[in-house]
Design a protein around this motif. Structure first.
Motif, short mmCIF file in Angstrom:
data_model
loop_
_atom_site.label_atom_id
_atom_site.label_comp_id
_atom_site.label_asym_id
_atom_site.label_seq_id
_atom_site.Cartn_x
_atom_site.Cartn_y
_atom_site.Cartn_z
N ILE A 1 7.56 18.32 48.18
CA ILE A 1 6.44 17.67 47.49
C ILE A 1 5.82 18.67 46.53
CG2 ILE A 1 4.36 16.28 47.77
CD1 ILE A 1 6.68 15.28 49.50
N PHE A 2 5.67 18.28 45.27
CA PHE A 2 4.99 19.12 44.29
C PHE A 2 3.55 18.61 44.11
CE2 PHE A 2 9.35 20.11 43.29
CZ PHE A 2 9.29 21.46 42.98
N LEU A 3 2.60 19.55 44.17
CA LEU A 3 1.19 19.22 44.04
C LEU A 3 0.67 19.65 42.68
CD1 LEU A 3 -0.11 20.36 47.56
CD2 LEU A 3 0.88 18.16 46.89
N GLY A 4 -0.12 18.80 42.05
CA GLY A 4 -0.67 19.13 40.74
C GLY A 4 -1.50 20.40 40.77
N SER A 5 -2.30 20.59 41.84
CA SER A 5 -3.16 21.77 41.92
C SER A 5 -2.36 23.05 42.09
CB SER A 5 -4.15 21.62 43.08
OG SER A 5 -3.46 21.54 44.31
N GLY A 6 -1.15 22.95 42.62
CA GLY A 6 -0.32 24.13 42.81
C GLY A 6 0.40 24.58 41.56
N LEU A 7 0.50 23.69 40.57
CA LEU A 7 1.21 24.01 39.34
C LEU A 7 0.29 24.45 38.22
CD1 LEU A 7 3.85 21.14 39.31
CD2 LEU A 7 4.27 23.56 39.72
N LEU B 1 13.84 34.04 40.76
CA LEU B 1 14.53 32.78 40.99
C LEU B 1 13.84 31.95 42.08
CD1 LEU B 1 17.00 31.92 39.40
CD2 LEU B 1 18.42 32.56 41.34
N ALA B 2 13.49 32.60 43.19
CA ALA B 2 12.87 31.86 44.30
C ALA B 2 11.53 31.26 43.91
CB ALA B 2 12.71 32.79 45.51
N VAL B 3 10.77 31.99 43.11
CA VAL B 3 9.45 31.49 42.67
C VAL B 3 9.63 30.38 41.64
CG1 VAL B 3 7.26 32.14 41.63
CG2 VAL B 3 8.45 33.75 43.12
N ALA B 4 10.62 30.53 40.76
CA ALA B 4 10.88 29.50 39.75
C ALA B 4 11.20 28.16 40.41
CB ALA B 4 12.02 29.94 38.84
N LEU B 5 11.81 28.18 41.59
CA LEU B 5 12.11 26.95 42.30
C LEU B 5 10.85 26.20 42.71
CD1 LEU B 5 15.11 28.00 44.57
CD2 LEU B 5 15.09 26.16 42.87
N GLU B 6 9.73 26.91 42.83
CA GLU B 6 8.47 26.28 43.19
C GLU B 6 7.75 25.70 41.98
OE1 GLU B 6 7.60 25.78 46.35
OE2 GLU B 6 9.55 26.69 46.77
N GLN B 7 8.20 26.02 40.79
CA GLN B 7 7.61 25.48 39.56
C GLN B 7 8.68 25.33 38.48
OE1 GLN B 7 4.74 28.53 38.05
NE2 GLN B 7 4.82 29.33 40.12
N ALA C 1 3.51 18.00 37.59
CA ALA C 1 3.99 17.80 38.96
C ALA C 1 5.15 16.82 38.99
CB ALA C 1 2.85 17.32 39.83
N TYR C 2 5.04 15.74 38.21
CA TYR C 2 6.11 14.74 38.21
C TYR C 2 7.42 15.32 37.66
CZ TYR C 2 8.92 10.67 37.22
OH TYR C 2 9.96 9.79 37.20
N PHE C 3 7.35 15.99 36.51
CA PHE C 3 8.57 16.55 35.91
C PHE C 3 9.17 17.64 36.80
CE2 PHE C 3 6.79 15.01 31.71
CZ PHE C 3 7.70 13.97 31.60
N ALA C 4 8.32 18.41 37.48
CA ALA C 4 8.83 19.43 38.41
C ALA C 4 9.62 18.77 39.53
CB ALA C 4 7.68 20.26 38.96
N ALA C 5 9.07 17.68 40.08
CA ALA C 5 9.76 16.96 41.15
C ALA C 5 11.06 16.33 40.65
CB ALA C 5 8.84 15.88 41.72
N GLN C 6 11.03 15.81 39.42
CA GLN C 6 12.19 15.11 38.89
C GLN C 6 13.39 16.05 38.68
OE1 GLN C 6 11.76 13.30 34.98
NE2 GLN C 6 12.85 11.47 35.68
N VAL C 7 13.11 17.28 38.26
CA VAL C 7 14.20 18.20 37.91
C VAL C 7 14.56 19.15 39.06
CG1 VAL C 7 12.89 20.19 37.02
CG2 VAL C 7 15.03 19.50 35.91
N TYR C 8 13.82 19.08 40.16
CA TYR C 8 13.95 20.09 41.23
C TYR C 8 15.37 20.21 41.77
CZ TYR C 8 13.61 22.32 45.77
OH TYR C 8 13.82 23.13 46.86
N GLU C 9 15.98 19.12 42.18
CA GLU C 9 17.27 19.20 42.86
C GLU C 9 18.36 19.73 41.93
OE1 GLU C 9 17.78 15.28 44.53
OE2 GLU C 9 16.91 15.94 46.44
N LEU C 10 18.35 19.31 40.67
CA LEU C 10 19.31 19.83 39.70
C LEU C 10 19.11 21.33 39.48
CD1 LEU C 10 21.48 19.27 37.47
CD2 LEU C 10 19.55 18.98 35.89
N PHE C 11 17.86 21.74 39.34
CA PHE C 11 17.55 23.15 39.09
C PHE C 11 17.89 24.00 40.32
CE2 PHE C 11 14.41 26.70 38.69
CZ PHE C 11 14.92 27.25 37.53
#
Length: 546
Positions: free
Chosen positions: A157-163, A218-224, A176-186
């Protein structure tokens, strides 16, 4: 030694830098159907076995996030918003969200608890996003929604306040939406990168370039992951800063085979967009440079019309001069005498299909391309001049940007920038190393991190939205204490991410007195700090033929 890799629309470049000099460089064709393939091809071209253990850091500027989001080939993901009363956000988001009842007011007080009934009806297994209007003042309702969605089966789950710690609700929600949408591919791309580097004996930290010119592990980029959008233009800006940062107001142009990226420079530094990046027409909170991309490059297709010529946005392939089947913009530049490479006779023959006088047709084609780029620059200048004025300094000096020179990088720069300089009556500079400037920029980019702090002495709390930390204020709270708290958190994050020590700087600070019943009751502080951005060091460029 530093390794930088940049994936462009036409070519993927790699460089290895040692003590400010280029130790190795390579250029390989970009494979759009499998970006990892061209990344590894460029890597293998520069990475000798004995160099693997000497690498201190690897930075990758990839188009994978940009292409996935802008080409519309990703499935929709679930988005929940806690909008509360106020503006209607319908039409401002890329999907129709699930509206949750509940509200946090502008002071961070929960004035209506979250109604979880709609969430309990959800059944998911992938990735989702949640965003609340004033969640940067108090993220508790976002946390509750996150907890329930995980119980419903969602893995991430991506939270707006966290980004983003910024107030703009729509921009945070879209991020938050675009982060969630591209997460699995990234995430899949990052895992393949890890495996490929390990197979080659590379154990140095791997970073991803961001749109604002900074890097993230890399690990941090996965969170955003949304921060990895539009990294190509950012890489070119950093490359110019490393090779030949301008000393006067300048316009830089990165001319590739497919597109030209345009940026503005003032006082030796690139100008940042006053607002976030726009993805598919939707504003986000992603920090980015004030830039535009134009669909014109060296390999752009030429169309003859009743009124003259249009150039691009399609890429036709390599120029006829180097074996291509039809004429491109590069062929016109060769015939007009702006550049010299390949077989000039082949360029002349290709342009003869447009008219009996190839030199005249070449000038008309170039004039069309220059006109489009110049029009984009004029639009950017107009937009910059019309931005809202926020500071006294802006009122005194004004915000008008007047360029004094053009700077060109990229494979198509030498010819096209000269033609543009003639049209705009501006001097042109093309630094040594311009052909691989983007990879150089990626290699020397500094890790960056920014965060905000809001403190309300009346309520007795402070919050750092990016951390989710909301705690009681210490006694005798002042602006200095606020700066120390925020700087301390940034240093903690730097240590957690195993980044080198970096200087923190105060970006902005606002201080307001609160009044109730005609009496002063306290103070509100809004601060923003960051690790100082920029490059690690200057680079001595050198030209080679590819």
């Amino acid at each position: 030694m530093l390794l930088g890799i940049d994936v462009g629309g036409t070519f993927t470049d790699a460089v290895i830098l040692e003590q400010g000099e280029i130790a190795a460089q390579a250029k390989r064709a970009t494979t759009h159907d499998d970006v990892l393939h061209c990344v590894l091809a460029a890597l293998d071209a520069v990475l000798k076995p004995e160099l693997a253990e000497k690498l201190e850091r690897v930075v990758i500027s990839s188009t994978i996030v940009t292409n996935a989001l802008t080409e519309g080939r990703l499935d929709e993901v679930f988005l929940a918003v806690i909008a509360g009363p106020g503006m209607n956000i319908a039409g401002h988001l890329p999907v129709i969200p699930c509206y949750l009842q509940g509200y946090v007011n502008h002071r961070g007080k929960i004035t209506a608890q979250l109604d979880l009934l709609k969430l309990l009806q959800q059944h998911g297994k992938g990735v989702a996003a949640v965003s609340g209007k004033f969640s940067v003042r108090n993220p508790q309702l976002e946390y509750q929604a996150e907890h329930e969605l995980k119980k419903c089966g969602y893995k991430k789950i991506f939270l707006g306040s966290g980004l983003s710690g910024e107030l703009n609700f729509v921009r945070r929600t879209n991020s938050a939406y675009f982060a969630a949408q591209v997460y699995e591919l990234f995430a899949h791309f990052c895992e393949r990168i890890r495996e490929a580097l390990a197979e080659r004996g590379v154990h140095a930290p791997v970073h991803i370039l961001k749109a604002d010119g900074g890097t993230l592990p890399l690990a941090v980029a996965l969170e955003q992951p949304v921060e990895a959008v539009f990294t190509g233009p950012a890489a070119s800006v950093l490359g110019i800063e490393a090779l030949a940062a301008p000393t006067v107001n300048s316009i830089s142009l990165d001319v590739g085979g497919t597109t030209t990226d345009i940026a503005f420079w003032e006082n030796g530094l690139p100008l940042m967009a006053k607002r976030g990046a726009v993805i598919n027409g939707y504003p986000t909170a992603v920090r980015a440079f004030h830039m535009r991309s134009v669909g014109i490059g060296g390999d752009s297709r030429i169309h003859k019309t009743a009124d003259g010529y249009t150039v691009g946005p399609e890429r036709e392939g390599p120029a006829a001069a180097v074996g291509g089947e039809v004429a491109t913009l590069s062929d016109a530049l060769i015939v007009a005498g702006y550049v010299s490479f390949g077989d000039t006779a082949r360029s002349l023959a290709a342009l003869e299909k447009f008219g009996s006088e190839p030199q005249l047709e070449a000038k008309r084609i170039i004039a069309s391309a220059v006109g489009i780029i110049r029009g984009t620059i004029e639009t950017m200048l107009d937009e910059w001049a019309k931005q809202p004025v926020y500071t006294v300094d802006d009122v005194i000096r004004g915000t008008e940007f007047v360029p004094a020179q053009l700077i060109g990088v990229g494979g198509g720069a030498p010819g096209l920038i000269k033609a543009l300089g003639e049209a705009m009556e501006l001097p042109v500079e093309i630094p040594a190393g311009a052909m691989v400037a983007n990879a150089i920029g990626a290699a020397v980019a500094r890790p960056t991190l920014s965060a905000g702090l809001r403190a309300d002495t009346t309520e007795g709390f402070y919050i750092i939205p990016e951390s989710g930390r909301r705690e009681r204020l210490p006694k005798r709270f002042t602006q200095k204490v606020a700066e120390e708290l925020l700087s301390s958190w940034l240093r903690e994050q730097t240590a957690d991410w195993q980044l080198p020590d970096a200087e923190t700087e105060l970006v902005s600070c606002e201080h307001f007195r609160t009044v109730h019943g005609y009496y002063d009751t306290g103070d509100i502080y809004n601060l923003r700090m960051q690790l100082r951005p920029g490059i690690l060091y200057k680079v001595q460029g050198r030209e080679v033929s590819f």
